[in-house]
Design an enzyme around this catalytic site. Sequence first.
Site, PDB file in Angstrom:
ATOM      1  CE  LYS A 138      -1.967   2.959   2.583  1.00 56.42           C
ATOM      2  NZ  LYS A 138      -1.887   4.170   1.743  1.00 56.42           N
ATOM      3  CB  CYS A 180      12.864   8.390   8.952  1.00 54.16           C
ATOM      4  SG  CYS A 180      13.930   7.323   7.990  1.00 54.16           S
ATOM      5  CD  GLU A 203      13.094   1.493  10.008  1.00 54.05           C
ATOM      6  OE1 GLU A 203      13.654   2.096  10.929  1.00 54.05           O
ATOM      7  OE2 GLU A 203      13.252   0.295   9.750  1.00 54.05           O
ATOM      8  CD  GLU A 226       9.536  12.460  11.954  1.00 57.70           C
ATOM      9  OE1 GLU A 226       8.391  11.966  11.988  1.00 57.70           O
ATOM     10  OE2 GLU A 226      10.534  11.834  11.576  1.00 57.70           O
ATOM     11  N   GLY A 266       2.359   4.347  13.418  1.00 62.73           N
ATOM     12  CA  GLY A 266       3.004   3.092  13.810  1.00 62.73           C
ATOM     13  C   GLY A 266       2.355   2.493  15.049  1.00 62.73           C
ATOM     14  N   GLY A 271       6.738   5.082   8.467  1.00 61.22           N
ATOM     15  CA  GLY A 271       5.954   6.312   8.525  1.00 61.22           C
ATOM     16  C   GLY A 271       6.037   6.950   9.891  1.00 61.22           C
ATOM     17  CB  SER A 272       3.910   9.458  11.527  1.00 62.20           C
ATOM     18  OG  SER A 272       2.658   8.821  11.511  1.00 62.20           O
ATOM     19  CB  THR A 273       6.122   7.868  16.203  1.00 57.45           C
ATOM     20  OG1 THR A 273       7.510   7.763  15.832  1.00 57.45           O
ATOM     21  CG2 THR A 273       5.930   7.209  17.559  1.00 57.45           C
TER      22      THR A 273
HETATM   23  P1  NAI Z   1       1.623   8.507   8.060  1.00 58.12           P
HETATM   24  O1  NAI Z   1       2.599   7.788   8.916  1.00 58.12           O
HETATM   25  O2  NAI Z   1       0.239   8.642   8.591  1.00 58.12           O
HETATM   26  O3  NAI Z   1       1.552   7.812   6.624  1.00 58.12           O
HETATM   27  C1  NAI Z   1       2.422   6.803   6.184  1.00 58.12           C
HETATM   28  C2  NAI Z   1       1.634   5.658   5.565  1.00 58.12           C
HETATM   29  O4  NAI Z   1       0.739   5.122   6.527  1.00 58.12           O
HETATM   30  C3  NAI Z   1       0.771   6.056   4.374  1.00 58.12           C
HETATM   31  O5  NAI Z   1       0.788   5.005   3.425  1.00 58.12           O
HETATM   32  C4  NAI Z   1      -0.607   6.179   4.987  1.00 58.12           C
HETATM   33  O6  NAI Z   1      -1.643   5.972   4.041  1.00 58.12           O
HETATM   34  C5  NAI Z   1      -0.582   5.062   6.008  1.00 58.12           C
HETATM   35  N1  NAI Z   1      -1.534   5.217   7.116  1.00 58.12           N
HETATM   36  C6  NAI Z   1      -2.010   6.360   7.671  1.00 58.12           C
HETATM   37  N2  NAI Z   1      -2.867   6.089   8.681  1.00 58.12           N
HETATM   38  C7  NAI Z   1      -2.939   4.737   8.777  1.00 58.12           C
HETATM   39  C8  NAI Z   1      -3.643   3.842   9.640  1.00 58.12           C
HETATM   40  N3  NAI Z   1      -4.457   4.287  10.596  1.00 58.12           N
HETATM   41  N4  NAI Z   1      -3.457   2.510   9.460  1.00 58.12           N
HETATM   42  C9  NAI Z   1      -2.623   2.043   8.509  1.00 58.12           C
HETATM   43  N5  NAI Z   1      -1.952   2.843   7.660  1.00 58.12           N
HETATM   44  C10 NAI Z   1      -2.095   4.181   7.788  1.00 58.12           C
HETATM   45  O7  NAI Z   1       2.244   9.946   7.751  1.00 58.12           O
HETATM   46  P2  NAI Z   1       1.587  11.246   7.058  1.00 58.12           P
HETATM   47  O8  NAI Z   1       0.224  11.478   7.624  1.00 58.12           O
HETATM   48  O9  NAI Z   1       1.718  11.142   5.605  1.00 58.12           O
HETATM   49  O10 NAI Z   1       2.589  12.403   7.559  1.00 58.12           O
HETATM   50  C11 NAI Z   1       2.429  13.025   8.834  1.00 58.12           C
HETATM   51  C12 NAI Z   1       3.759  13.152   9.553  1.00 58.12           C
HETATM   52  O11 NAI Z   1       4.315  11.883   9.794  1.00 58.12           O
HETATM   53  C13 NAI Z   1       4.853  13.890   8.794  1.00 58.12           C
HETATM   54  O12 NAI Z   1       4.760  15.249   8.970  1.00 58.12           O
HETATM   55  C14 NAI Z   1       6.101  13.329   9.404  1.00 58.12           C
HETATM   56  O13 NAI Z   1       6.427  14.028  10.590  1.00 58.12           O
HETATM   57  C15 NAI Z   1       5.721  11.930   9.753  1.00 58.12           C
HETATM   58  N6  NAI Z   1       6.232  10.976   8.748  1.00 58.12           N
HETATM   59  C16 NAI Z   1       7.396  10.352   9.041  1.00 58.12           C
HETATM   60  C17 NAI Z   1       7.959   9.475   8.131  1.00 58.12           C
HETATM   61  C18 NAI Z   1       9.249   8.830   8.449  1.00 58.12           C
HETATM   62  O14 NAI Z   1       9.813   8.141   7.592  1.00 58.12           O
HETATM   63  N7  NAI Z   1       9.771   8.970   9.645  1.00 58.12           N
HETATM   64  C19 NAI Z   1       7.340   9.220   6.813  1.00 58.12           C
HETATM   65  C20 NAI Z   1       6.089   9.912   6.621  1.00 58.12           C
HETATM   66  C21 NAI Z   1       5.586  10.763   7.561  1.00 58.12           C
END
Ligand code: NAI
Length: 494
Positions: free
Chosen positions: A192, A301, A267, A398, A250, A245-247
């Site tokens: 996904k 990240c 991660e 972050e 996660g 993705g985000s903590t």
């Molecule tokens: P997110 O962590 O919510 O999104 C990453 C992935 O998770 C996307 O594919 C999203 O569709 C999926 N996702 C979202 N909610 C979910 C749920 N409840 N269950 C399963 N999958 C889900 O991050 P987002 O909203 O795009 O960005 C917000 C903040 O997160 C950013 O500002 C940043 O601080 C952080 N982030 C950190 C990352 C890293 O690699 N450390 C990567 C992306 C975002």
Amino acid sequence: MMRNFEVAAPPKIDFVDGGGAKPMLIGGEWVHAKSGRTFTTVNPANGETIAEIAAADSEDVDLAVAAARRAFEESTWRDLNPHARSKVLLDMAEAIEAHAEELAQLESLDGGIPIAITRGMVASTALTFRYYSGWPTKILGTVNPVGDSVHCYSVREALGVCAGIVPWNGPLVMASWKIAPALATGNTVILKPAEQTSLTALRFAEILGECDLPPGVMNVVTGLGEGAGAAIAAHPDIDKVSFTGSTMTGKKILGASVGNLKRVTLELGGKSPHIVLADADIELAARNAASGFCVMSGQVCVAGTRILVQDSVHDEFAEALIKAMSAYKIGDPFDDGTTLGPVVSKQQFDRVTGYVTTGKDEGGRIAAGGEPVNSSGYFVEPTLFEGVDNRMRIAREEIFGPVAALIPFSDVDEAVRIANDTPYGLAAAIATRDVSTAHTLARRLRAGVVWVNTHGELDLTFPFGGFKQSGHGRELGAQSLDAFTELKSVMIRL
Ligand code: NAI
Ligand code: MG
């Protein structure tokens, strides 16, 4: 200055389904969401719509899981001769390389990442498949010393249906970290992609049609986090979720896993320290520190967003850092010379610029940047705060944009205390010329990766992941093979 960037020659996006909404790949068929719903993906360099994409929900996830389960049970993939499985992964690497420029352009269009970077990312994606293509023939078991009259051995077996949920900051690279080791160990996969950047995942899946993967072994489900993502996380017939993705998300995924105790690898985010000691090569440290939070517009990240500098070199280092930051060129992601593209979305832009305001309100002083960029795209200037206390929000949360905090310290003990005073523990960096200091400090830092006199370098051969709230488990290297397999012990009384 008006900086309005138009995409010079946008790549073709007529793949998969001509000019219409993009369908997803489920069980070897390109299908639309059962509900007929779609979502929009946008070019962050100018805010314009690129395409409509199928928005899956739990009904579509059920279909993808059923297809992946069938493919796993049919075992044409899991029981394929390891040499043959190896060859398919190698073919996948070659297919990516054959379409490298197209994939790089698509990644730049959808995510706003400069083309010079996406070219490297596509090469790295291919290399991940190459690296894991070497493994199927080298996954060994053990013979266990249980005594003369018993033969006891342990073997590694595929987990089953594995899902990868990936973010938008390295769409293909992150997908390859999940897919390549999962396939190398005989699992079937559901990917996904992030809703901001789904296009390369779809084109990649289409390109893989050139390889010998049985239908259902690799599926791509597009959709929003709270729809498709949450349905995957909670699904009772998925054996593993590997998430980047985000903590916050996660934690939700780990929570949703309890229903069937699926395996989970996370991660997550970071607030990584970069410690500059007085004996460091200041010019080099400044370049590394600048790249640590400016590359990818800080959407990394491992970004080194807390720059800890020893008092005696503070001013000299700050000056060198500001100079190194000014070398980043904001511009059209399709321009070869651009080193700083937009952040990925309007939402992300609002978040990052909101933190700049927060930093000022908390009493941080802007040493460089912080000015708006006049563009319809979501560009943010590299911004450095000084006079920052580690308790401020800009030092704790972050930001995921090109914004860093300069924090002074007097001695190594204080540096360690500040560096470790964070809920995160993904990465850390040290700038010093003293080899003993490098090693002793590396030991004292609570982080999954520590860089000395460099920043951001990763290698497929080393385990990667976070301490504390930066993660759960490790990826890359041989550790990924463990994370995508179960161990089975067999005991035979002779
Ligand atoms: P997110 O962590 O919510 O999104 C990453 C992935 O998770 C996307 O594919 C999203 O569709 C999926 N996702 C979202 N909610 C979910 C749920 N409840 N269950 C399963 N999958 C889900 O991050 P987002 O909203 O795009 O960005 C917000 C903040 O997160 C950013 O500002 C940043 O601080 C952080 N982030 C950190 C990352 C890293 O690699 N450390 C990567 C992306 C975002
Ligand atoms: Mg997009």
